[in-house]
Scaffold this active site. Structure first.
Site, short mmCIF file in Angstrom:
data_model
loop_
_atom_site.label_atom_id
_atom_site.label_comp_id
_atom_site.label_asym_id
_atom_site.label_seq_id
_atom_site.Cartn_x
_atom_site.Cartn_y
_atom_site.Cartn_z
N HIS A 168 119.95 49.71 183.51
CA HIS A 168 120.91 50.44 182.66
C HIS A 168 121.83 49.37 182.08
CE1 HIS A 168 123.74 53.25 181.12
NE2 HIS A 168 124.51 53.40 182.18
N SER B 138 111.34 86.76 171.81
CA SER B 138 111.26 87.96 170.97
C SER B 138 112.08 87.76 169.70
CB SER B 138 111.81 89.18 171.73
OG SER B 138 113.22 89.04 171.86
P1 NDP Z 1 120.88 54.12 194.22
O1 NDP Z 1 122.16 54.84 194.40
O2 NDP Z 1 119.63 54.87 194.56
O3 NDP Z 1 120.93 52.75 195.02
C1 NDP Z 1 120.87 52.76 196.39
C2 NDP Z 1 120.58 51.36 196.83
O4 NDP Z 1 121.69 50.51 196.47
C3 NDP Z 1 120.42 51.27 198.33
O5 NDP Z 1 119.47 50.27 198.61
C4 NDP Z 1 121.82 50.88 198.76
O6 NDP Z 1 121.79 50.20 200.00
C5 NDP Z 1 122.20 49.92 197.67
N1 NDP Z 1 123.66 49.75 197.54
C6 NDP Z 1 124.57 50.73 197.29
N2 NDP Z 1 125.80 50.18 197.23
C7 NDP Z 1 125.64 48.87 197.47
C8 NDP Z 1 126.55 47.77 197.56
N3 NDP Z 1 127.85 47.95 197.35
N4 NDP Z 1 126.04 46.55 197.81
C9 NDP Z 1 124.72 46.38 198.02
N5 NDP Z 1 123.81 47.37 197.95
C10 NDP Z 1 124.28 48.59 197.68
O7 NDP Z 1 120.80 53.53 192.72
P2 NDP Z 1 119.88 54.02 191.54
O8 NDP Z 1 118.48 53.64 191.80
O9 NDP Z 1 120.21 55.44 191.19
O10 NDP Z 1 120.46 53.12 190.36
C11 NDP Z 1 120.11 51.75 190.25
C12 NDP Z 1 120.14 51.36 188.79
O11 NDP Z 1 119.15 52.12 188.09
C13 NDP Z 1 121.47 51.65 188.10
O12 NDP Z 1 121.70 50.64 187.17
C14 NDP Z 1 121.21 52.98 187.40
O13 NDP Z 1 122.03 53.19 186.26
C15 NDP Z 1 119.76 52.77 186.97
N6 NDP Z 1 119.01 53.99 186.70
C16 NDP Z 1 118.97 54.96 187.68
C17 NDP Z 1 118.19 56.08 187.50
C18 NDP Z 1 117.98 57.04 188.64
O14 NDP Z 1 116.87 57.52 188.79
N7 NDP Z 1 118.98 57.30 189.50
C19 NDP Z 1 117.48 56.33 186.23
C20 NDP Z 1 117.50 55.20 185.33
C21 NDP Z 1 118.28 54.10 185.56
P3 NDP Z 1 123.02 50.37 201.04
O15 NDP Z 1 123.27 51.83 201.18
O16 NDP Z 1 122.47 49.72 202.23
O17 NDP Z 1 124.19 49.66 200.48
#
Ligand code: NDP
Length: 328
Positions: free
Chosen positions: A109, A254
């Site tokens: 993103h 409809s």
């Molecule tokens: P998630 O919320 O699913 O990410 C979760 C992951 O991030 C886990 O591995 C978690 O591990 C880790 N994480 C969370 N906070 C931290 C932190 N502070 N430091 C290190 N690791 C962290 O993310 P998404 O997959 O939804 O989003 C990822 C990217 O993809 C973003 O840029 C989003 O905009 C983009 N995107 C998302 C879509 C979607 O399907 N949701 C669609 C298209 C793009 P832990 O809990 O161990 O920290």
């Protein structure tokens, strides 16, 4: 006018990624889907994640899992697939120190690039491959031999090879199997935020108001939920819009329905909507929303928590629980 072109599967090759290490940071929605797809495409993939349930999942899926810093230092291409609001701090503390000349940073993103919250060193490539699908669908479509379309862009080309790497990533996750769009970080970010802050915000309000007005008028709340979204008719109509067209699908309704929709649409939402939508776009482009959201993060999300609490205590939630029991 923003320019774009459609990327075909034929013009992309995996060659720029062969023999390289993909370091996927984060194993959530996108991280898991993209990592599995890239491994199935024949690439070497390792995961960077803190020690928790996500780590266990990555290990169970057969990946080597390291700390974020170790994975980034080992990777040639580093995928930042953690929540956007957490990326800046992680990048500065754990990713940037391990970056080497010629590495590629890949974002799903454009938010942090568009608002210049993350600035990569000048000697690394920065690309965006942003799927237009939730992670589960990115994986499911890939397994079915198809893929999820993505917006792709080169943000910084340090090596002269960034576009080839971007195309290879898009191919490896299955995005070039369908019409993926090559454009800019600005196009992807502005469109994405506009849909969230204008289009979907308006739809949420329309659906909530439907519930409130009909319940006030004596309709059973669970029946209103069923009629409005619970019966899946609304989902079917949106699906028909995607295949037959927004107005093209009207033939499935409809004539009474068609006349009701066409003759009343401007009286239920008047022309002030246009100015409000323009205002949302202005706030996205001038950084007003981004500054507000950053302040929220710094203060521990007080407004967000309050709004979410309000939403989850709205009578709609109780009505839905009754509706789901009714379905059984
Ligand atoms: P998630 O919320 O699913 O990410 C979760 C992951 O991030 C886990 O591995 C978690 O591990 C880790 N994480 C969370 N906070 C931290 C932190 N502070 N430091 C290190 N690791 C962290 O993310 P998404 O997959 O939804 O989003 C990822 C990217 O993809 C973003 O840029 C989003 O905009 C983009 N995107 C998302 C879509 C979607 O399907 N949701 C669609 C298209 C793009 P832990 O809990 O161990 O920290």
């Amino acid at each position: 006018m923003y320019e774009y072109r459609i990327i075909s599967d034929d013009e992309a090759t995996l060659e720029p990624l062969l023999g390289k290490t993909m370091a996927v940071i984060g194993y959530g929605n996108q991280g898991r889907a993209q990592a599995l797809n890239m491994r199935d495409s024949g690439l070497l993939v390792l995961i960077g994640n803190p020690r928790d349930s996500y780590l266990e999942k990555a290990v169970a899926d057969g990946f080597e899992v390291l700390s974020c810093a170790e994975a980034a230092a080992r990777g040639d291409v580093i995928f930042l697939l953690i929540p956007d609001e957490a990326q800046k701090a992680l990048f500065e503390e754990q990713i940037a120190p391990g970056l080497q000349t010629g590495n590629t940073l890949c974002f799903a993103h454009g938010y942090n690039l568009y608002y210049e919250l993350i600035e990569a060193p000048a000697d690394v490539d920065v690309v965006m491959v942003a799927p237009r699908m939730i992670g589960v669908a990115v994986r499911d479509l890939f397994l079915k031999g198809s893929g999820a379309s993505a917006y792709c862009a080169v943000h910084q080309d340090a090596t002269g090879n960034a576009r080839a790497v971007m195309l290879a990533i898009a191919k490896a996750i299955g995005a070039t199997r369908v019409g993926s769009i090559e454009s800019s970080v600005a196009l992807e970010t502005e469109l994405d935020l506009f849909m969230e802050q204008a289009t979907w915000a308006a739809l949420m309000r329309v659906l909530t108001t439907t519930f409130e007005v009909l319940v006030e008028a004596g309709f059973p709340p669970e029946i209103v939920c069923h009629e409005t979204w619970g019966s899946h008719e609304a989902a079917e109509i949106l699906e028909a819009c995607a295949t037959t067209g927004l107005f093209g699908q009207m033939g499935l309704h409809s004539q009474t329905s068609q006349y009701g929709q066409l003759s009343r649409s401007k009286s239920v939402i008047d022309e002030t909507l246009v100015e409000r939508f323009r205002e949302r776009l202005r706030e996205i482009r001038d950084g007003t929303f981004a500054r507000e959201w950053e302040m929220e993060r710094l203060l521990g999300y007080p407004v967000f928590k309050k709004l979410r609490k309000q939403a989850l205590s709205h009578p709609i939630n109780e009505a839905e629980r009754k509706m789901w029991k009714m379905d059984k």
